[in-house]
Write a protein that holds these residues in place. Sequence first.
Motif, short mmCIF file in Angstrom:
data_model
loop_
_atom_site.label_atom_id
_atom_site.label_comp_id
_atom_site.label_asym_id
_atom_site.label_seq_id
_atom_site.Cartn_x
_atom_site.Cartn_y
_atom_site.Cartn_z
N PHE A 269 1.96 -0.88 6.26
CA PHE A 269 3.18 -1.60 6.60
C PHE A 269 3.04 -3.12 6.37
N ARG A 270 1.83 -3.63 6.64
CA ARG A 270 1.60 -5.08 6.48
C ARG A 270 0.85 -5.39 5.18
N ALA A 271 0.83 -4.46 4.25
CA ALA A 271 0.01 -4.59 3.03
C ALA A 271 0.38 -5.83 2.22
N GLU A 272 1.66 -6.12 2.09
CA GLU A 272 2.10 -7.25 1.27
C GLU A 272 1.52 -8.56 1.80
N ASN A 273 1.60 -8.75 3.11
CA ASN A 273 1.03 -9.96 3.71
C ASN A 273 -0.49 -9.98 3.61
N LEU A 274 -1.11 -8.80 3.81
CA LEU A 274 -2.58 -8.73 3.78
C LEU A 274 -3.14 -9.03 2.40
N MET A 275 -2.39 -8.72 1.35
CA MET A 275 -2.86 -9.00 -0.02
C MET A 275 -2.96 -10.51 -0.29
N GLU A 276 -2.32 -11.32 0.56
CA GLU A 276 -2.34 -12.76 0.35
C GLU A 276 -3.38 -13.49 1.20
N VAL A 277 -4.02 -12.79 2.13
CA VAL A 277 -4.98 -13.48 3.01
C VAL A 277 -6.29 -13.72 2.27
N HIS B 18 -5.17 5.75 -0.71
CA HIS B 18 -3.75 5.47 -0.94
C HIS B 18 -3.41 3.99 -1.06
N LEU B 19 -4.33 3.12 -0.64
CA LEU B 19 -4.14 1.68 -0.82
C LEU B 19 -5.44 1.05 -1.32
N PRO B 20 -5.95 1.54 -2.48
CA PRO B 20 -7.26 1.06 -2.95
C PRO B 20 -7.30 -0.44 -3.23
N GLN B 21 -6.22 -1.00 -3.76
CA GLN B 21 -6.21 -2.44 -4.06
C GLN B 21 -6.33 -3.26 -2.79
N LEU B 22 -5.60 -2.85 -1.76
CA LEU B 22 -5.66 -3.56 -0.49
C LEU B 22 -7.06 -3.46 0.11
N PHE B 23 -7.62 -2.25 0.10
CA PHE B 23 -8.95 -2.05 0.69
C PHE B 23 -9.97 -2.92 -0.05
N TYR B 24 -9.93 -2.89 -1.37
CA TYR B 24 -10.89 -3.66 -2.16
C TYR B 24 -10.73 -5.16 -1.91
N HIS B 25 -9.48 -5.62 -1.84
CA HIS B 25 -9.22 -7.04 -1.58
C HIS B 25 -9.80 -7.48 -0.23
N LEU B 26 -9.53 -6.69 0.82
CA LEU B 26 -10.02 -7.04 2.16
C LEU B 26 -11.55 -6.99 2.22
N ARG B 27 -12.12 -6.03 1.51
CA ARG B 27 -13.58 -5.92 1.47
C ARG B 27 -14.19 -7.13 0.79
N GLN B 28 -13.58 -7.60 -0.29
CA GLN B 28 -14.09 -8.73 -1.06
C GLN B 28 -14.06 -10.04 -0.27
N ILE B 29 -13.08 -10.18 0.63
CA ILE B 29 -13.00 -11.44 1.41
C ILE B 29 -13.72 -11.32 2.75
N GLY B 30 -14.47 -10.22 2.93
CA GLY B 30 -15.26 -10.05 4.16
C GLY B 30 -14.43 -9.61 5.36
N ALA B 31 -13.30 -8.95 5.09
CA ALA B 31 -12.43 -8.48 6.17
C ALA B 31 -12.32 -6.96 6.12
N GLN B 32 -13.45 -6.28 6.30
CA GLN B 32 -13.43 -4.81 6.27
C GLN B 32 -12.36 -4.30 7.23
N PRO B 33 -11.44 -3.46 6.75
CA PRO B 33 -10.34 -2.99 7.60
C PRO B 33 -10.78 -2.40 8.94
N LEU B 34 -11.90 -1.66 8.93
CA LEU B 34 -12.34 -1.01 10.17
C LEU B 34 -12.71 -2.01 11.25
N ARG B 35 -13.20 -3.18 10.86
CA ARG B 35 -13.56 -4.20 11.86
C ARG B 35 -12.32 -4.66 12.63
#
Length: 522
Positions: free
Chosen positions: A483-491, A421-438
């Motif tokens: 809920f915090r997706a907008e901010n997380l897309m900028e990290v 449901h949030l593939p862009q966010l997941f992919y972005h966090l994965r690419q910067i080394g911030a796997q959501p599960l961690r």
Amino acid sequence: MMDEGTELSMSIAHIVQRLKGSHLHSQIERQAKDCLHRPEIKLESLKEDVRSFLKTSGWEKKLQNAIYRELHIQLPPSHPTAPLEHLKEPLAYMRKAQASWEKRILKSLNSMSTELGVPLARKRPGAEQKELTNKWNEMGTDEPGLQTLPRVFGPCSHLRVLISLRNPNHDSCEDVSARSHWGLIQVPLNVRDIPQLRQAHAELNLSSGQLGIDDLAHVHPGIYRKQKDSLVMEQDSAAAQQYSRRGCPTGLRADLWALILNSTNQLQDMMHYEQLRAGVIQHNLLVDNLIYKDVKLTASNDDYYFVFEDFLYQVLLCFSRDTAVLEHFKYNSATPPKSYLHGKVGDEEYAVVYPPNGVIPFHGFSMYVAPLCFLYNEPSKLYSVFREMYIRYFFRLHSISSSFSGIVSLCLQFERLLQTHLPQLFYHLRQIGAQPLRIAFKWMVRAFSGYLSTDQLLLLWDRILGYDSLEVVAVLAAAVFAFRAENLMEVTSLASAEAVLADLSTLKVIPLIQIFLFATAI
């Protein structure tokens, strides 16, 4: 495969066997004998009259609640020749991983004992027993030498074990979606997607009244009053559990939770607690130091829970001595750790379960108890509710299993929900080394205790009890990211992602869960 009738017969036989040796059974038996002298009991209708008496005097309801509890904790019906370890955990690679994890923890504990020169258990001298008795209600003032004491394990080492899990019979190239490789959990377990979660959590839909929303907006002021009063009067565990799905009123939460868990706190429960307390005073265990250190590092530094420090020591020290907790290993994938007397390692004649309850405390363990201190101010009641919460739910958060409420499934469900449901966010966090599960793992392994404000945490735990499942924990974790997706897309780094999600104390959990489940486009 057994047919439905055989399964039902086996379940009934198992529950009857379990209840036959219980205190409730002897109480009902005594009441049935005593009622024979009553004038309304007639010889020609003896059976019906005794049943009627037990029903009107409330014993039938107590029996129903006891049966309802047994249904929640027993293993699912299975073939009578199936090995017990296969019933506890059907997947061989999960059993192997859990056994390996247990060996590692026990080795760490034994190494700690050797390095510090502290025995696993010792009898306290008389003077020490007297001192502990005198300051039982002020144990927070005691400062044992904890600086040199290492942790046995914490969330990070636990997560590393879960990430390394692999099914040797599964070929990952067979996965239909590339997204299957995005997450850290790479095991093929069935977890529910949003349509299935909507169906399972229908009471959370946007049109239903919810405590945690409507009470704040002063909508429907009398919506639950009549129903909740009758629930407490009727003492019906099943009805209380159903009611809890839409939240418990603050003033009745303690009674409703105890009713759902069938935690009665009768005289024998108080005596059991006093026996455990006597055991703490008589003997010192190495794990006591782990409990002291955990409370000091977690609850004592928490703005909500530091005032309960003494309660936490009392409950957790008693819990470590409670052999009744060993019962849950009949349906837990874990095995209680063993130590050997007189150095006779490997000789089963000298093997003893250590600690006596079979649970080695880890970093954050005290946070399972801390929120309950807001509900119960009597130590024996607090203890019995915590023990029941642990053997139903919390043990699953640190055991490796394929259970749908186990930590492996919760991690996988969290990742799948985000990926879908949030593939862009997941992919972005994965690419910067911030796997959501961690980031989310530490929330889930504690069922959010210590991260949410207490009123919000209790509303979340209402739903855990109401649905008899920890799935809502994974849903909330995904909802927080949404809920915090907008901010997380900028990290641009793991540290900045953690900073965005560092403070969850202002979140309102029920609106978040509702919006994620029922307002997300599918």
